[in-house]
Design a protein around this motif. Structure first.
Motif, PDB file in Angstrom:
ATOM      1  N   TRP A 123       3.673  36.685  28.398  1.00  0.00           N
ATOM      2  CA  TRP A 123       5.090  36.361  28.312  1.00  0.00           C
ATOM      3  C   TRP A 123       5.522  35.457  29.462  1.00  0.00           C
ATOM      4  CZ3 TRP A 123       9.111  35.493  25.678  1.00  0.00           C
ATOM      5  CH2 TRP A 123      10.412  35.597  26.196  1.00  0.00           C
ATOM      6  N   SER A 124       4.960  35.648  30.645  1.00  0.00           N
ATOM      7  CA  SER A 124       5.343  34.834  31.794  1.00  0.00           C
ATOM      8  C   SER A 124       4.960  33.370  31.613  1.00  0.00           C
ATOM      9  CB  SER A 124       4.699  35.391  33.068  1.00  0.00           C
ATOM     10  OG  SER A 124       3.286  35.241  33.035  1.00  0.00           O
ATOM     11  N   LYS A 125       4.015  33.096  30.702  1.00  0.00           N
ATOM     12  CA  LYS A 125       3.601  31.725  30.438  1.00  0.00           C
ATOM     13  C   LYS A 125       4.381  31.108  29.289  1.00  0.00           C
ATOM     14  CE  LYS A 125      -1.120  32.663  32.010  1.00  0.00           C
ATOM     15  NZ  LYS A 125      -2.561  32.704  31.629  1.00  0.00           N
ATOM     16  N   CYS A 126       5.305  31.879  28.701  1.00  0.00           N
ATOM     17  CA  CYS A 126       6.112  31.362  27.594  1.00  0.00           C
ATOM     18  C   CYS A 126       7.450  30.862  28.141  1.00  0.00           C
ATOM     19  CB  CYS A 126       6.291  32.462  26.544  1.00  0.00           C
ATOM     20  SG  CYS A 126       4.729  33.064  25.839  1.00  0.00           S
ATOM     21  N   ILE A 127       8.567  31.329  27.571  1.00  0.00           N
ATOM     22  CA  ILE A 127       9.879  30.848  28.004  1.00  0.00           C
ATOM     23  C   ILE A 127      10.521  31.789  29.029  1.00  0.00           C
ATOM     24  CG2 ILE A 127      10.307  29.617  25.859  1.00  0.00           C
ATOM     25  CD1 ILE A 127      12.124  31.950  25.024  1.00  0.00           C
ATOM     26  N   HIS A 128       9.719  32.688  29.584  1.00  0.00           N
ATOM     27  CA  HIS A 128      10.236  33.667  30.548  1.00  0.00           C
ATOM     28  C   HIS A 128      10.955  32.990  31.707  1.00  0.00           C
ATOM     29  CE1 HIS A 128      10.332  36.659  33.720  1.00  0.00           C
ATOM     30  NE2 HIS A 128       9.508  35.926  34.438  1.00  0.00           N
ATOM     31  N   GLU A 132      14.968  33.176  32.886  1.00  0.00           N
ATOM     32  CA  GLU A 132      15.400  33.688  34.179  1.00  0.00           C
ATOM     33  C   GLU A 132      16.111  32.618  35.012  1.00  0.00           C
ATOM     34  OE1 GLU A 132      15.325  36.831  35.303  1.00  0.00           O
ATOM     35  OE2 GLU A 132      14.599  37.381  33.315  1.00  0.00           O
ATOM     36  N   GLN A 133      15.755  31.359  34.817  1.00  0.00           N
ATOM     37  CA  GLN A 133      16.376  30.266  35.564  1.00  0.00           C
ATOM     38  C   GLN A 133      17.568  29.663  34.830  1.00  0.00           C
ATOM     39  OE1 GLN A 133      13.178  27.511  36.396  1.00  0.00           O
ATOM     40  NE2 GLN A 133      11.961  29.064  37.467  1.00  0.00           N
ATOM     41  N   LYS A 134      17.991  30.326  33.748  1.00  0.00           N
ATOM     42  CA  LYS A 134      19.190  29.938  32.989  1.00  0.00           C
ATOM     43  C   LYS A 134      19.095  28.522  32.441  1.00  0.00           C
ATOM     44  CE  LYS A 134      22.125  33.029  35.709  1.00  0.00           C
ATOM     45  NZ  LYS A 134      23.366  33.157  36.526  1.00  0.00           N
ATOM     46  N   ARG A 135      17.920  28.191  31.907  1.00  0.00           N
ATOM     47  CA  ARG A 135      17.733  26.859  31.341  1.00  0.00           C
ATOM     48  C   ARG A 135      17.669  26.862  29.809  1.00  0.00           C
ATOM     49  NH1 ARG A 135      13.013  24.949  32.282  1.00  0.00           N
ATOM     50  NH2 ARG A 135      12.003  26.587  33.520  1.00  0.00           N
ATOM     51  N   VAL A 136      17.975  28.003  29.185  1.00  0.00           N
ATOM     52  CA  VAL A 136      17.912  28.078  27.724  1.00  0.00           C
ATOM     53  C   VAL A 136      19.294  28.157  27.089  1.00  0.00           C
ATOM     54  CG1 VAL A 136      15.638  29.134  27.697  1.00  0.00           C
ATOM     55  CG2 VAL A 136      17.658  30.595  27.783  1.00  0.00           C
ATOM     56  N   GLY A 137      20.344  28.056  27.894  1.00  0.00           N
ATOM     57  CA  GLY A 137      21.694  28.017  27.340  1.00  0.00           C
ATOM     58  C   GLY A 137      22.324  29.367  27.097  1.00  0.00           C
ATOM     59  N   PHE A 138      21.813  30.437  27.726  1.00  0.00           N
ATOM     60  CA  PHE A 138      22.414  31.754  27.541  1.00  0.00           C
ATOM     61  C   PHE A 138      23.887  31.730  27.971  1.00  0.00           C
ATOM     62  CE2 PHE A 138      18.762  35.095  27.558  1.00  0.00           C
ATOM     63  CZ  PHE A 138      18.320  34.567  26.347  1.00  0.00           C
ATOM     64  N   PRO A 139      24.762  32.458  27.255  1.00  0.00           N
ATOM     65  CA  PRO A 139      26.177  32.548  27.666  1.00  0.00           C
ATOM     66  C   PRO A 139      26.331  33.304  28.980  1.00  0.00           C
ATOM     67  CG  PRO A 139      25.845  33.303  25.388  1.00  0.00           C
ATOM     68  CD  PRO A 139      24.486  33.189  26.016  1.00  0.00           C
ATOM     69  N   GLU A 140      27.523  33.212  29.554  1.00  0.00           N
ATOM     70  CA  GLU A 140      27.830  33.973  30.755  1.00  0.00           C
ATOM     71  C   GLU A 140      27.874  35.467  30.433  1.00  0.00           C
ATOM     72  OE1 GLU A 140      28.115  32.837  33.845  1.00  0.00           O
ATOM     73  OE2 GLU A 140      27.648  30.813  33.141  1.00  0.00           O
ATOM     74  N   ASP A 141      27.682  36.290  31.458  1.00  0.00           N
ATOM     75  CA  ASP A 141      27.742  37.740  31.268  1.00  0.00           C
ATOM     76  C   ASP A 141      29.086  38.129  30.658  1.00  0.00           C
ATOM     77  OD1 ASP A 141      25.398  37.474  32.593  1.00  0.00           O
ATOM     78  OD2 ASP A 141      26.020  38.542  34.414  1.00  0.00           O
ATOM     79  N   SER A 142      29.072  39.130  29.808  1.00  0.00           N
ATOM     80  CA  SER A 142      30.308  39.581  29.172  1.00  0.00           C
ATOM     81  C   SER A 142      30.363  41.102  29.159  1.00  0.00           C
ATOM     82  CB  SER A 142      30.408  39.035  27.738  1.00  0.00           C
ATOM     83  OG  SER A 142      29.324  39.496  26.948  1.00  0.00           O
ATOM     84  N   ASP A 148      34.702  47.338  31.558  1.00  0.00           N
ATOM     85  CA  ASP A 148      35.142  46.150  32.297  1.00  0.00           C
ATOM     86  C   ASP A 148      34.061  45.595  33.210  1.00  0.00           C
ATOM     87  OD1 ASP A 148      35.059  48.183  34.105  1.00  0.00           O
ATOM     88  OD2 ASP A 148      37.105  47.904  34.883  1.00  0.00           O
ATOM     89  N   ILE A 149      32.811  46.078  33.050  1.00  0.00           N
ATOM     90  CA  ILE A 149      31.706  45.591  33.882  1.00  0.00           C
ATOM     91  C   ILE A 149      30.896  44.559  33.097  1.00  0.00           C
ATOM     92  CG2 ILE A 149      29.615  46.224  35.128  1.00  0.00           C
ATOM     93  CD1 ILE A 149      30.747  49.004  35.493  1.00  0.00           C
ATOM     94  N   PRO A 150      30.770  43.315  33.600  1.00  0.00           N
ATOM     95  CA  PRO A 150      29.990  42.293  32.876  1.00  0.00           C
ATOM     96  C   PRO A 150      28.509  42.675  32.777  1.00  0.00           C
ATOM     97  CG  PRO A 150      31.406  41.303  34.544  1.00  0.00           C
ATOM     98  CD  PRO A 150      31.412  42.774  34.806  1.00  0.00           C
ATOM     99  N   ILE A 151      27.947  42.505  31.594  1.00  0.00           N
ATOM    100  CA  ILE A 151      26.549  42.807  31.332  1.00  0.00           C
ATOM    101  C   ILE A 151      25.842  41.516  30.893  1.00  0.00           C
ATOM    102  CG2 ILE A 151      24.935  44.155  29.933  1.00  0.00           C
ATOM    103  CD1 ILE A 151      26.562  45.820  31.861  1.00  0.00           C
ATOM    104  N   PRO A 152      24.655  41.217  31.430  1.00  0.00           N
ATOM    105  CA  PRO A 152      23.964  39.976  31.050  1.00  0.00           C
ATOM    106  C   PRO A 152      23.573  39.948  29.571  1.00  0.00           C
ATOM    107  CG  PRO A 152      23.019  40.919  33.057  1.00  0.00           C
ATOM    108  CD  PRO A 152      23.928  41.956  32.476  1.00  0.00           C
ATOM    109  N   ILE A 153      23.610  38.773  28.992  1.00  0.00           N
ATOM    110  CA  ILE A 153      23.003  38.560  27.675  1.00  0.00           C
ATOM    111  C   ILE A 153      21.497  38.697  27.857  1.00  0.00           C
ATOM    112  CG2 ILE A 153      22.626  36.878  25.835  1.00  0.00           C
ATOM    113  CD1 ILE A 153      25.442  37.896  25.866  1.00  0.00           C
ATOM    114  N   HIS A 154      20.828  39.433  26.973  1.00  0.00           N
ATOM    115  CA  HIS A 154      19.427  39.726  27.251  1.00  0.00           C
ATOM    116  C   HIS A 154      18.590  39.895  25.986  1.00  0.00           C
ATOM    117  CE1 HIS A 154      21.568  43.588  26.919  1.00  0.00           C
ATOM    118  NE2 HIS A 154      20.450  44.044  26.358  1.00  0.00           N
ATOM    119  N   ILE A 155      17.281  39.911  26.201  1.00  0.00           N
ATOM    120  CA  ILE A 155      16.278  40.217  25.181  1.00  0.00           C
ATOM    121  C   ILE A 155      15.768  41.627  25.473  1.00  0.00           C
ATOM    122  CG2 ILE A 155      13.944  39.596  24.389  1.00  0.00           C
ATOM    123  CD1 ILE A 155      14.628  36.692  25.074  1.00  0.00           C
ATOM    124  N   ILE A 156      15.313  42.339  24.439  1.00  0.00           N
ATOM    125  CA  ILE A 156      14.759  43.666  24.677  1.00  0.00           C
ATOM    126  C   ILE A 156      13.287  43.697  24.262  1.00  0.00           C
ATOM    127  CG2 ILE A 156      16.931  44.906  24.501  1.00  0.00           C
ATOM    128  CD1 ILE A 156      16.270  45.606  21.656  1.00  0.00           C
TER     129      ILE A 156
END
Length: 268
Positions: A123-128, A132-142, A148-156
């Motif tokens: 996985w570390s050799k893929c888009i990991h 993590e460096q926010k280069r895939v266009g993920f939205p801001e935490d919501s 009322d606590i922002p939670i990161p957009i994520h993969i499971i």
């Protein structure tokens, strides 16, 4: 363009049916590639938000944009591969590393890692790093509903992958508090989409249920084409009700199997 590809795509006419012309094949391919719903990996914040909304509505799990898992595809024994392509079950294979959306379609696929590779290393050799460096266009935490606590957009993912800001996984099965069990159930239920997708790939394209007698480089192309074809099939032949999991609509008692041990239950 038609002239350049005619020698590769022209089929012989038989008594069974008339083949499609090269021109028609090109038109269909270009139309698919130009479609806004061609199952490409999202690149913008709005596209990722759309994926997350579908997961929220269908699986009752928020800020979630993809389920990550891998599948081992059996291959014939390679001449110079040694134990490189052998996994823990001691058979030669290559790995499909995939991220799947809520509609059981592949958004991202990496094919070709040796079967003996560690999941986290693959996985570390893929888009990991791009995630993590926010280069895939993920939205801001919501924030989550009623919080009322922002939670990161994520993969499971499952236990084998390292916990990251954008990569969540189940709690350890050895010791879980009540609220941890609730969370693990929700994660396990939502990430079932990737298990169902791999099962569907194997069921609909039977070649993936056998040991494929091809060299790894050829098998990479076969597997990639198989994943693309799998994304197209449900548009014309939807899944049967018993082929895939469904959202827990009762929302009362939850059941989950933790680490292959006894089945446990609790009330929400």
């Amino acid at each position: 363009m038609v002239d350049r590809i005619s020698s590769m795509l022209t089929k012989k006419q038989t008594i069974m049916r008339d083949p499609l012309s090269v021109g028609w094949k090109l038109v269909v391919s270009l139309r698919f590639l130009a479609s806004v719903d061609s199952n490409k990996c999202p690149k913008t914040s709005e596209e990722w938000k759309t994926v997350a909304e579908v997961f929220t509505n269908k699986w009752n799990y928020h800020n979630f944009v993809g389920a990550l898992d891998r599948k081992h595809v059996p291959i014939k024994k390679t001449k110079k591969g040694g134990s490189l392509y052998h996994n823990y079950k001691k058979f030669p294979n290559i790995i499909i590393m995939a991220v799947v959306d809520a509609k059981y379609k592949f958004m991202y696929v990496d094919v070709g890692a040796e079967g003996g590779a560690v999941d986290g290393g693959t996985w570390s050799k893929c888009i990991h790093h791009a995630i993590e460096q926010k280069r895939v266009g993920f939205p801001e935490d919501s924030t989550l509903p009623n919080d009322d606590i922002p939670i990161p957009i994520h993969i499971i993912s499952e236990y084998d992958f390292a916990l990251k800001t954008r990569l969540m996984k189940l709690y350890s099965p050895t010791s879980q508090a009540h609220h941890e069990k609730i969370y693990s159930y929700r994660v396990s239920h939502a990430r079932g989409v990737v298990k169902n997708t791999f099962s569907s790939l194997k069921r609909r394209l039977r070649i993936f249920g056998t040991s494929i007698q091809q060299e790894p480089k050829v098998l990479q192309q076969i597997t990639t084409c198989g994943c693309i074809l799998h994304n197209l099939i449900p548009d014309h032949y939807p899944f049967a009700p018993n082929d895939v999991d469904h959202k827990d609509t009762l929302n009362t008692t939850c059941y989950v199997e933790l680490g292959g041990r006894n089945r446990m239950s609790w009330d929400n």
